[in-house]
Design a protein around this motif. Structure first.
Motif, PDB file in Angstrom:
ATOM      1  N   TYR C 500     -14.970  18.168   5.539  1.00 12.46           N
ATOM      2  CA  TYR C 500     -16.373  18.539   5.366  1.00 12.46           C
ATOM      3  C   TYR C 500     -16.687  19.896   5.954  1.00 12.46           C
ATOM      4  CZ  TYR C 500     -17.621  14.326   2.998  1.00 12.46           C
ATOM      5  OH  TYR C 500     -17.719  13.365   2.049  1.00 12.46           O
ATOM      6  N   LYS C 503     -15.680  22.374   3.533  1.00 10.87           N
ATOM      7  CA  LYS C 503     -16.591  22.489   2.398  1.00 10.87           C
ATOM      8  C   LYS C 503     -17.758  23.411   2.759  1.00 10.87           C
ATOM      9  CE  LYS C 503     -19.644  20.476  -0.856  1.00 10.87           C
ATOM     10  NZ  LYS C 503     -20.721  19.559  -1.116  1.00 10.87           N
ATOM     11  N   GLU C 504     -18.277  23.206   3.958  1.00 13.11           N
ATOM     12  CA  GLU C 504     -19.390  24.054   4.391  1.00 13.11           C
ATOM     13  C   GLU C 504     -18.976  25.505   4.477  1.00 13.11           C
ATOM     14  OE1 GLU C 504     -21.173  22.578   8.026  1.00 13.11           O
ATOM     15  OE2 GLU C 504     -21.267  20.604   7.068  1.00 13.11           O
ATOM     16  N   ALA C 505     -17.821  25.742   5.090  1.00  9.04           N
ATOM     17  CA  ALA C 505     -17.341  27.104   5.305  1.00  9.04           C
ATOM     18  C   ALA C 505     -17.129  27.790   3.963  1.00  9.04           C
ATOM     19  CB  ALA C 505     -16.045  27.076   6.099  1.00  9.04           C
ATOM     20  N   SER C 507     -18.341  26.982   0.974  1.00  8.12           N
ATOM     21  CA  SER C 507     -19.491  27.208   0.093  1.00  8.12           C
ATOM     22  C   SER C 507     -20.316  28.381   0.587  1.00  8.12           C
ATOM     23  CB  SER C 507     -20.341  25.945  -0.078  1.00  8.12           C
ATOM     24  OG  SER C 507     -20.339  25.148   1.058  1.00  8.12           O
ATOM     25  N   SER C 508     -20.239  28.685   1.862  1.00  6.77           N
ATOM     26  CA  SER C 508     -21.017  29.807   2.355  1.00  6.77           C
ATOM     27  C   SER C 508     -20.474  31.130   1.834  1.00  6.77           C
ATOM     28  CB  SER C 508     -21.011  29.819   3.882  1.00  6.77           C
ATOM     29  OG  SER C 508     -19.724  30.155   4.340  1.00  6.77           O
ATOM     30  N   GLY C 510     -19.608  31.571  -1.101  1.00  4.15           N
ATOM     31  CA  GLY C 510     -20.213  31.759  -2.418  1.00  4.15           C
ATOM     32  C   GLY C 510     -19.330  31.223  -3.484  1.00  4.15           C
TER      33      GLY C 510
END
Lengths: 469, 510, 510, 469
Positions: C500, C503-505, C507-508, C510
């Motif tokens: 998770y 995923k955060e890293a 999506s940031s 882009g």
């Protein structure tokens, strides 16, 4: 419809050689089926863009993203001999070894390698030493051969690689023979010991590339007669090439393998069983009978078996009886197919054929003449290297019910109301043996059945003016 | 030497033959070994052509090789002249026979003496150019030949037609959707009030070539074929040309505007803006598709584009500019014209790949994992393996690219067809993925149980092996038939022999 | 009660709404609970309709139920009359609200008093008829209403047009390829020199209905929609009609010959034989396809056909009679008209199946194992599971059956499109089977190795389970991204938390 | 962008109720996601052809040949009560049991069963005895409910089937509890013992159907705070419904579950944690903080976590900042989404919503008002049961940058140059929790990004005359 193997006085066949401009596929075509047959092989066609484009377009195999064959495409530097052939081929074969690691690389020479006199046979032995993979060289070029003869050049070359008894014994003694092969042969050997319903006879090897189910089928047919096949050339894997030694009997399954036959006789001192080919129930029976007679085996129940098969074919035979079929000539299966179709009741005005080896096809030709006599039809004219333009004029005149032709002429003939069947389909379909006779007729009758379906629609002529056909 | 599994462009002689056999009443003689004449097969089968292909191979065999080809080639030309009475006979070698370095020009001159037809040797280097370049050159050569011939006779038609008119150059046999594109371009010209003077080379007579200069301008829809001719006609005959491919809403408009500019420069007074707006917004459905919810859902999805210059450039622009799709990689196999490609697509994609190595493209696709591919048949098969849908947008040709139904890529109906292709490619992918995701909740068994029902019969190993060799789509049936046969006869075990006996018995029933 | 997984024909009100919203400036009021107005969604999404669907739901909720609907329904009709100024307002209940047994006829009369629009209650029994029957009836009802109205006013146009003319009846919104068929039929009529007087109901104004009788005859291309109207017009207004669906080369010719017969009976002197022959042999490519090698190879192959009456009958005839394909089973879900179906197809197939039970059809297909299916979207999905290709030839509609590109099923271009559909269905199947047979000889790994490369990182069971929930088409990417993230940070094991966090890293970025 | 949980004086929200004609999906839609969520279930929708046709068309699920739901299609005999409901339903459920053998059959009542007053609640207990499969009855009808409230009716009905502690204990003592469930729970129990990083707190059960990855995600977020979730309603399998007993805390994850909340409070004596919903980083933080505060846990690092998420959203936020969004009203997620988008810098002139439970959404509404205040934007008008026609007039006047709407209005609005996003996508997408905030913005910004791509093409108005929009 019984076949009497004893010779009777048959009429003489009429041979012509037009030496015309005719269309057939390039002999390198054989790659398309041989690479599938020999599962551990890699075929390298050494030629030009012209050869490569042929393979990918005409053979309809574009669906395979990366098959076990490829082109060594000759570029300007290769043609002008600025590059060293040995080094170039080594580079390519190294890559093939790295990527695919086949048990054998088959080099297919082409017209171009002939013309620039590339010494493939000279280069191969050194290179196979260096890379450690056997390299078989076949000159499947269009200068000397037509279509299916490509297979002949490959099998003739491979015949020289079949082990002799002594070699195998030596290796087996050293316990070095391929473990995988042993494993693969395990079942076979067991079978041999279990069912010993075979007669004692000298070793028999069959040659010709057939799909596995057909191999099984013919093997079973001979087994029924107590005849054991000691090997097939080619086998499913290069590492399983059959032992071939002096005095072995060999028999071909296809009419285009004269060079392989010669090689086996001259180089490996085998005895060739000259028979009609096992195509159609008549041919299959004749083929089995001839093999049995040579091996001193009394054939059992063949007549009944043939009769039963004919019975099963009756519905199809009814469709073609009395109809005429014209062979333009393409894959060298023409004589055998014509003979079978005449036996089915058809008439054959002309058999075009790219190449006619009268010695190797002797039994088949005699059988053809005899069949015509027995069926009470006139003998076909056999035209070697026909001229397609002249043939089209003759077709226009004769208006045959069916033309068996290469792919280039089928649609235009259909548009002029002449039914056709692709000759190439008989190359790829399973046509050998008793059981598959029905598949031959399935193909032959298809255009006629199609015509029956469409008969009332009046769609037979689909060109506006009849051009100079 | 080059290790090649597949090739994108064919050899040079294919290009020459495509041009020669596109013209009406032109015959080609190939000076080539047996089997090199598969062009005839391609034309007959792929195009489902009703007429015999006007190409004859003058076969080079071992004997000819020994004695030289002159006699045979000249004989064959003269013979064809008598038999078919063509206007022109084009002689071409193939890669193979060109190595023989015979003086073919001399053969042609010799043959011309005894022929009513014109006889020409196609002027291409078979090791330096491919199908596309050779076709381009052969077309120029034939046009040039007949214009010069007419010039000598003083009957070139140089007076312009009263109304604006165009020659459409580059429509050829075995071209990707050429027939349909040609119909659509003719419709477009009609809508613009422009007469079509000539379409070249498709179905044109060489006798008409002297009328080329009477058109106001030339239109070259495909970059691969016709540009050399258009340039020659501009230089020598002062004819302007338009080489903007009218594919996609934006480029079609640009093409029409360029035509307007040329016509008005020649004294016409046309204004196509209203036509463009009407077509764009209300007739073609493509602009509306771009704005619709269906296309909104494709925004930012990743695609790979690969093909010839014309189609790969056009698709890249359409996807990126008109549909908001993210083109990760755009590529072409037209290496000889790669700079143009790069210049055209650079601003519309992340990466450009210019290569004719199928493996390289396949690897790139595998790494990118796009949501859809727009490529050739090769990429379609790569996609099939990777489970990525692929819309086919470019040659190499394949029978599926010779649809019977109307499917142009150009003009306004072309924009509709492309919108469908794009939409269906992506949604087909989504459907497969949805089935994959939710597959487990579904009862495949319910439907297939009719097939896989267990039987009470034993198959021995050999028979089972043989059964497995039967193609999947008939295996079920063979199995059932065999078991029925065995059951009827009271066999408990199915052996190879039973399998074959059953085959015989069953086939006799028909 | 009936256990139903899927249904082929929709409920009655859908048929009524298809008719009402096909007309120009007609508004429909549904008297129905919340959510029953999904017709608007279907029209907007499937047809990519640019305009708001002219259908308003007068919502029945618990309160309305308690107080009776009259006030609300009448208010909504009157309101719509003011807001949209339609020519006609059609009121329809749904299955649900029809049970309330309110006196809707009375509501309509009440509303008519305060409306400028005409107001009509659709006259269908929602439990006895389905979408197709209701549509047929509503069209008849509206035509009848306006002809009677005009008759009262004495302004029915009964004088025939000077030249032969036709009304095409049955073109409707949300019909299977109706738009394209309609264009093709108009072209056909133009080629035959027949003027199109009216097209009904699509885009017609109710004001024009009084002109119906001025046409020489009516053409009803779809058996499901228009036949009741045509019969009414024959009985009451003496208009002959043609109800032969012009699908396929043979039936198109039969339809044209029937038209010829009618026109000549009315005093025209037309001879379409030459036109038919020219189209059949040289313009349409379908007859030639039937004769070509490609189609020869399909001879005797087995097919299953299923769909509505119109399309299933036409396809069965085309496959069997024009292409020599063996139709093992032909079926329809139009049970209410099953006798006609049986009578039409019996001689062209082995077996007839009339059923609207999806499971029954799926089972039949599984047992027959045809080489191809020609059916609806349902059969396409059955085929997908069984690995049998399916060409979609009939409603129920699906967005893929609203192509943007021109794809008629009728007329001569229709014959081309059908030939493509048949050919591609069978060859797609062959291709898949070939791949299956030879798949083992191929090097799938070479291409996919870019994806499946092993990693040096450990995934714990939970993270692995979570990864497996990620759809296949992005799983590879998620895996790589996560591993890159973990490697960058020096994690050796990938846990749920790492997954998770990654995923955060990611999506940031882009 | 920090969130201060202490209450400040916030402005009053403006509520209207138009009671107009508006479009939304039928509440039986919930079947489409609930059957996938609860893997051992079967959903039987008891209604008319109208209901069935809706399910197969509007939900775009036609790709599944035979899903785990079906229609019990009422025919004329059922409506006119000529047939016996019990017998009919028994026949169908028998068939379902035979073909699919689910762990539970959920009967979805519809408008029609309401109108004909079919006594589903009366029939079910007897029938479930008879066939041996639990039958849950939910009245997901359009007379009383809108779209997502269908889930509310199902969960409320299931809440009654959740076991109580005493029952489970009794069964476990008897060693009778489902062996499979034990197996499935095995890993979980182990985990509990191994990582005992949880605070001591009363049992907490969350309600609302979320995709599994979101369940995991929210579970982990709470675990980080030492808060343990004792169960979810619904669970992945019906046989794993959580234990719910008096005094348990419950919290909803979706704004449309007021009936379920009520049921849990009144019937199961649970304590509801009223919080904003975990949508957007702001909502997720508020939700966690509220749960922590109720359970007496001190939240750790939430502020930093929220800030980090906002940082990651910056590129998307830049795209929408200052733009306006109009909610036509569809899935009851409107308030939460509007609150998050306002926090992103958007303005919201109107929030249409089919149904507004001001008590259950109290915390969310307060949070919305507070967010507007903090962001310095005016408060949206909240329109319950809006009239779509009137809304379209307002949209025409306001010309918002984005309209979030049901499927029926999207294309026509786009054709008039108004950008839209389907509200239904937020129903199906994974939008809950910190990490998924980006996915919300991915959806919201898509039409705006599309517009950026197409901006120079002049294709914004695609209808000829502006009709009376």
């Amino acid at each position: 419809m019984t076949f009497t193997p004893e010779k009777t006085a048959t009429p003489e066949l009429n041979f012509e050689c037009e030496t015309g401009n005719y269309h057939t596929f390039c002999p390198i075509s054989c790659v398309a089926w041989l690479y599938q047959k020999i599962e551990d092989s890699f075929f390298l066609v050494i030629g030009t863009k012209t050869c490569g484009y042929f393979l990918q377009n005409a053979m309809g195999v574009m669906i395979f993203a990366e098959p076990r064959y490829a082109m060594a495409e000759l570029e300007e530097g290769d043609i002008s001999a600025q590059l060293n052939d040995y080094n170039e081929l080594k580079r390519l074969c190294d890559q093939i070894k790295r990527d695919r690691n086949p048990s054998v690389i088959v080099w297919i020479g082409t017209c171009t390698t002939e013309i620039i006199k590339m010494d493939l046979e000279g280069i191969a032995p050194q290179l196979e030493q260096e890379i450690g993979i056997p390299i078989v060289v076949a000159r499947a070029n269009g200068l000397d051969y037509a279509f299916t003869q490509g297979e002949d050049t490959v099998l003739a070359a491979m015949a020289n690689r079949c082990p002799k008894e002594a070699e195998v014994k030596q290796i087996e003694d050293k316990q070095e023979r391929n473990a995988i092969q042993k494993l693969l042969n395990f079942g076979k050997k067991q079978e041999e010991t279990v069912h010993n319903e075979y007669h004692e006879h000298p070793p028999l090897v069959l040659f010709g590339s057939l799909p596995d189910p057909v191999v099984t089928n013919l093997t079973l047919e001979l087994k029924k007669q107590g005849v054991k096949i000691d090997g097939w050339l080619p086998a499913k894997r290069y590492t399983e090439l059959p032992i071939i030694d002096e005095g072995y009997y060999v028999a071909g399954v296809n009419p285009f393998l004269s060079r392989t036959a010669t090689t086996l006789m001259r180089r490996r001192k085998c005895k060739l069983i000259g028979a009609p080919f096992p195509i159609g129930p008549d041919g299959t029976r004749a083929w089995i009978e001839k093999i049995c007679s040579v091996l001193g085996v009394e054939p059992q129940g063949l007549e009944e078996r043939e009769a039963k098969i004919w019975e099963n074919l009756q519905d199809y035979v009814d469709l073609i009886k009395g109809k005429s079929v014209f062979f333009m000539g393409d894959n060298l299966l023409e004589i055998s197919l014509a003979r079978f179709l005449i036996r089915c009741g058809m008439t054959v005005p002309e058999i075009g054929i790219p190449y006619m080896d009268k010695r190797y096809q002797k039994a088949e030709l005699e059988f053809l003449a005899q069949t015509c006599q027995e069926m009470g039809v006139s003998l076909p004219t056999i035209v070697e290297k026909p001229d397609n333009y002249n043939q089209l004029q003759r077709i226009k005149k004769i208006q045959p019910d069916l033309v068996i032709t290469g792919m280039a002429h089928a649609n235009p003939l259909e548009a002029r109301g002449i039914s056709t069947k692709w000759s190439v389909e008989f190359t790829f379909a399973q046509i050998h043996g008793f059981t598959n006779a029905r598949d031959i007729l399935e193909l032959v009758t298809r255009p006629l059945r199609r015509n029956n379906n469409l008969k009332d629609l009046g769609w037979s002529k689909l060109v506006k003016e009849e051009a100079t056909l | 030497m080059k290790l090649a599994y597949w090739m994108y462009a064919g050899p040079a002689h294919i290009g020459t033959l495509r041009i020669a056999s596109s013209f009406k009443n032109v015959h080609a003689i190939m000076h080539a070994p047996l089997g090199d004449d598969y062009f005839n097969v391609m034309r007959s089968m792929l195009e489902r052509e009703r007429d015999f292909t006007p190409v004859t191979a003058s076969v080079v065999d071992r004997n000819v090789l020994a004695r030289g080809s002159q006699e045979k080639v000249v004989d064959n030309i003269v013979r064809k002249d008598k038999e078919e009475k063509p206007d022109l006979i084009v002689l071409t070698p193939t890669c193979t026979s060109s190595i023989l370095q015979e003086d073919l020009e001399n053969f042609v001159q010799r043959a011309q003496l005894n022929s009513n037809s014109d006889v020409l040797l196609a002027d291409v280097n078979h090791y330096r150019v491919n199908e596309l370049q050779a076709g381009d050159r052969t077309l120029e050569q034939i046009i040039q030949f007949y214009l010069q011939k007419a010039q000598k006779k003083g009957d070139v038609v140089t007076e312009k037609t009263p109304h604006p008119s165009v020659n459409i150059i580059g429509i050829s046999t075995l071209g990707f959707h050429n027939n349909h594109d040609c119909t659509e371009l003719q419709r477009l010209m009609r809508d613009l009030g422009i007469e079509v003077n000539l379409i070249l080379p498709d179905s044109a007579s060489v006798h008409d070539l002297k009328k080329i200069p009477s058109a106001w301008f030339n239109l070259v829809p495909y970059r691969e074929l016709g540009l050399m001719s258009a340039r020659y006609l501009e230089e020598e005959w002062g004819m302007p040309y338009v080489d903007i491919t009218p594919m996609g809403v934006v480029e079609t408009a640009r093409c029409v505007r360029k035509i307007q500019q040329i016509l008005n420069g020649l004294g016409a007074n046309v204004d196509y803006e209203e036509f463009i707006e009407h077509q764009t917004l209300y007739v073609s459905q493509a602009a509306w598709f771009s704005r619709s919810i269906d296309c909104q859902n494709l925004t930012g999805k990743k695609a790979v584009v690969f093909g010839d210059n014309t189609h790969a450039v056009a698709m890249t622009k359409i996807l990126a500019r008109e549909m908001g799709i993210h083109v990760v990689l755009a590529g072409t196999y037209c290496k000889y014209d790669g700079d143009w490609f790069t210049q055209q697509v650079s601003e519309y994609c992340d990466r450009v790949l210019i290569s004719d190595d199928n493996g390289e493209i396949a690897d790139a696709i595998a790494k990118i994992e796009p949501a859809a591919i727009f490529g050739t048949q090769m990429e379609r098969h790569v996609g099939k393996r990777l489970n990525i849908p692929c819309g086919v947008i470019s040659a190499p040709i394949h029978i599926q690219n010779f649809p019977i139904g109307y499917k142009p890529f150009m003009g306004y109906e072309g924009t509709n067809q492309i919108a469908d292709l794009v939409y269906n490619s992506f949604t087909l992918g989504m459907e497969d993925h949805l089935l994959e995701i939710f597959g487990g909740h579904d009862t495949k068994e319910v439907i297939t149980k009719g097939i896989s029902a267990d039987s009470d019969l034993n198959w021995d190993t050999e028979a089972q092996k043989e059964l497995n060799k039967v193609p999947g789509f008939v295996r079920g049936k063979v199995k059932r038939n065999t078991e029925k046969f065995a059951r009827d006869r009271g066999f408990e075990k199915i052996t190879l022999e039973v399998l074959y006996a059953a085959k015989e018995a069953v086939s006799s029933v028909g």
